[in-house]
Design an enzyme around this catalytic site. Sequence first.
Site, PDB file in Angstrom:
ATOM      1  N   LYS A 104      80.261  -3.532 -16.239  1.00 42.49           N
ATOM      2  CA  LYS A 104      80.974  -2.255 -16.301  1.00 42.49           C
ATOM      3  C   LYS A 104      82.429  -2.453 -16.717  1.00 42.49           C
ATOM      4  O   LYS A 104      82.943  -1.762 -17.593  1.00 42.49           O
ATOM      5  CB  LYS A 104      80.920  -1.561 -14.934  1.00 42.49           C
ATOM      6  CG  LYS A 104      79.525  -1.349 -14.357  1.00 42.49           C
ATOM      7  CD  LYS A 104      78.712  -0.365 -15.145  1.00 42.49           C
ATOM      8  CE  LYS A 104      77.444   0.048 -14.403  1.00 42.49           C
ATOM      9  NZ  LYS A 104      76.491  -1.064 -14.163  1.00 42.49           N
ATOM     10  N   LYS A 143      80.150   6.049 -11.050  1.00 42.70           N
ATOM     11  CA  LYS A 143      79.101   5.041 -10.897  1.00 42.70           C
ATOM     12  C   LYS A 143      79.640   3.787 -10.230  1.00 42.70           C
ATOM     13  O   LYS A 143      80.838   3.475 -10.317  1.00 42.70           O
ATOM     14  CB  LYS A 143      78.475   4.689 -12.244  1.00 42.70           C
ATOM     15  CG  LYS A 143      79.429   4.183 -13.309  1.00 42.70           C
ATOM     16  CD  LYS A 143      78.673   4.005 -14.635  1.00 42.70           C
ATOM     17  CE  LYS A 143      79.584   3.628 -15.783  1.00 42.70           C
ATOM     18  NZ  LYS A 143      78.843   3.489 -17.054  1.00 42.70           N
ATOM     19  N   ARG A 186      71.227   1.282 -26.826  1.00 38.93           N
ATOM     20  CA  ARG A 186      71.336  -0.146 -26.537  1.00 38.93           C
ATOM     21  C   ARG A 186      71.400  -0.892 -27.857  1.00 38.93           C
ATOM     22  O   ARG A 186      70.461  -0.873 -28.657  1.00 38.93           O
ATOM     23  CB  ARG A 186      70.137  -0.611 -25.712  1.00 38.93           C
ATOM     24  CG  ARG A 186      69.965  -2.127 -25.600  1.00 38.93           C
ATOM     25  CD  ARG A 186      71.139  -2.858 -24.981  1.00 38.93           C
ATOM     26  NE  ARG A 186      71.511  -2.344 -23.675  1.00 38.93           N
ATOM     27  CZ  ARG A 186      70.938  -2.709 -22.534  1.00 38.93           C
ATOM     28  NH1 ARG A 186      69.935  -3.578 -22.555  1.00 38.93           N
ATOM     29  NH2 ARG A 186      71.356  -2.210 -21.392  1.00 38.93           N
ATOM     30  N   ARG A 198      68.073   5.571 -25.724  1.00 37.42           N
ATOM     31  CA  ARG A 198      67.302   5.921 -24.533  1.00 37.42           C
ATOM     32  C   ARG A 198      67.673   7.355 -24.155  1.00 37.42           C
ATOM     33  O   ARG A 198      68.753   7.609 -23.637  1.00 37.42           O
ATOM     34  CB  ARG A 198      67.586   4.916 -23.420  1.00 37.42           C
ATOM     35  CG  ARG A 198      67.137   3.497 -23.815  1.00 37.42           C
ATOM     36  CD  ARG A 198      67.820   2.419 -23.034  1.00 37.42           C
ATOM     37  NE  ARG A 198      69.254   2.408 -23.273  1.00 37.42           N
ATOM     38  CZ  ARG A 198      70.113   1.632 -22.597  1.00 37.42           C
ATOM     39  NH1 ARG A 198      69.674   0.830 -21.657  1.00 37.42           N
ATOM     40  NH2 ARG A 198      71.397   1.678 -22.868  1.00 37.42           N
ATOM     41  N   ARG A 237      70.988  10.400 -17.136  1.00 38.23           N
ATOM     42  CA  ARG A 237      70.770   8.962 -17.304  1.00 38.23           C
ATOM     43  C   ARG A 237      69.676   8.726 -18.333  1.00 38.23           C
ATOM     44  O   ARG A 237      68.561   9.245 -18.191  1.00 38.23           O
ATOM     45  CB  ARG A 237      70.375   8.316 -15.970  1.00 38.23           C
ATOM     46  CG  ARG A 237      71.385   8.522 -14.861  1.00 38.23           C
ATOM     47  CD  ARG A 237      70.847   8.025 -13.531  1.00 38.23           C
ATOM     48  NE  ARG A 237      69.645   8.734 -13.139  1.00 38.23           N
ATOM     49  CZ  ARG A 237      68.857   8.376 -12.122  1.00 38.23           C
ATOM     50  NH1 ARG A 237      69.149   7.303 -11.418  1.00 38.23           N
ATOM     51  NH2 ARG A 237      67.784   9.080 -11.825  1.00 38.23           N
ATOM     52  N   ASP A 242      76.061  -0.925 -24.631  1.00 36.46           N
ATOM     53  CA  ASP A 242      75.603   0.442 -24.432  1.00 36.46           C
ATOM     54  C   ASP A 242      76.623   1.392 -25.032  1.00 36.46           C
ATOM     55  O   ASP A 242      77.825   1.328 -24.704  1.00 36.46           O
ATOM     56  CB  ASP A 242      75.413   0.739 -22.944  1.00 36.46           C
ATOM     57  CG  ASP A 242      74.181   0.054 -22.372  1.00 36.46           C
ATOM     58  OD1 ASP A 242      73.393  -0.508 -23.161  1.00 36.46           O
ATOM     59  OD2 ASP A 242      74.008   0.079 -21.144  1.00 36.46           O
ATOM     60  N   GLU A 280      79.113   0.198 -21.620  1.00 33.50           N
ATOM     61  CA  GLU A 280      78.832  -1.008 -20.848  1.00 33.50           C
ATOM     62  C   GLU A 280      78.643  -2.194 -21.786  1.00 33.50           C
ATOM     63  O   GLU A 280      78.286  -2.027 -22.957  1.00 33.50           O
ATOM     64  CB  GLU A 280      77.573  -0.851 -19.976  1.00 33.50           C
ATOM     65  CG  GLU A 280      77.719   0.118 -18.820  1.00 33.50           C
ATOM     66  CD  GLU A 280      76.537   0.087 -17.864  1.00 33.50           C
ATOM     67  OE1 GLU A 280      75.768  -0.892 -17.891  1.00 33.50           O
ATOM     68  OE2 GLU A 280      76.387   1.050 -17.093  1.00 33.50           O
ATOM     69  N   ASN A 322      76.362  -5.439 -21.379  1.00 34.92           N
ATOM     70  CA  ASN A 322      75.350  -6.085 -20.538  1.00 34.92           C
ATOM     71  C   ASN A 322      75.180  -7.550 -20.921  1.00 34.92           C
ATOM     72  O   ASN A 322      74.885  -7.867 -22.077  1.00 34.92           O
ATOM     73  CB  ASN A 322      74.019  -5.351 -20.694  1.00 34.92           C
ATOM     74  CG  ASN A 322      74.091  -3.935 -20.150  1.00 34.92           C
ATOM     75  OD1 ASN A 322      73.879  -3.698 -18.970  1.00 34.92           O
ATOM     76  ND2 ASN A 322      74.428  -2.977 -21.014  1.00 34.92           N
TER      77      ASN A 322
END
Length: 322
Positions: A124, A159, A209, A224, A232, A272, A280, A282
């Site tokens: 994050k 979050k 992604r 997504r 989400r 992301d 984000e 990842n």
Amino acid sequence: MKIAFLADPLAGFKTYKDSTFAMMREAAKRGHAVYAFEQKDMALEEGIVTARVRHIELTGDEHDWYKVVSTEEVRLSTLDAIIERKDPPFDMEYVYGTYLLELAEKQGACVFNKPSAIRDNNEKLAIAQFSEFTSPTLVTSDEARLRAFHAKHQDVIFKPLDGMGGTGIFRVKADGLNLGAIIETLSENGAQTIMAQRFIADIVKGDKRILVIGGKPVPFSLARIPQAGEVRGNLAAGGTGVAQPLTARDLEIAEKLGPILAARGLMLVGLDVIGDYLTEVNVTSPTCFQEIMQQTGFDVAAMFVDAVEDGVAQAQQRQKVK
């Protein structure tokens, strides 16, 4: 080569969509020996990092997808490559694992992603290093600051910093409904640092992604798309994955971050992006290999194993120079 995967229990793999399985399948197809172990299988004794590893063969069966050829205790440095694929939570147990892997590196092991880089790049918080690509963001445990941020931006996502799969994500609109309760719950009454981001309306088009391998972006993202009534897009939260070519903005972000992250030892990264904004970075166990391949034909796993082979070759060359 001997390629070992540090992963969660193999029995829990959903092979039709699991990215680690796709990596294993590609490695086996090339004739590499595939090994698997869990974090609990590692040990440090008399200064040497070892693990109880299972040499596995893939059967081709959807359910009984592997068989164990042998199980043995080995020095991690005797393996040609170790692929870190343990899922979060990124708790202290996870951190202890990175310490062991880092020590194994010093003893000659090649680990991808680099353990210290996983620790140093919180999924994050890492976006703060690239603020030119982010929407307004606040990281704090202070309720007054969080309330002021909401008052300024009106529509905000809150979050936790250690969540995965969309867990613990809340949207608070201009009416501020449940704002206090959400802040108190996520921050554990001010004891836990959390993140607030201005809501990005383009989430309706998907949380993209973008996979970056060896510093280079995969040419397709997986958008997504949230199910009705959700904010989400995570597949684990019911989102639908739709592969699509990278946009000009996607490429701009990926091509800027890719070389920087690769230089840190992050061979595989999942960026992301919602709309035009990075949300984000990842680095633990990025997914979406199979969804992209199934929908576009682009072989993400092949690109990844290419990078592993190149990484091992470069490491071996450096050892020769020494």
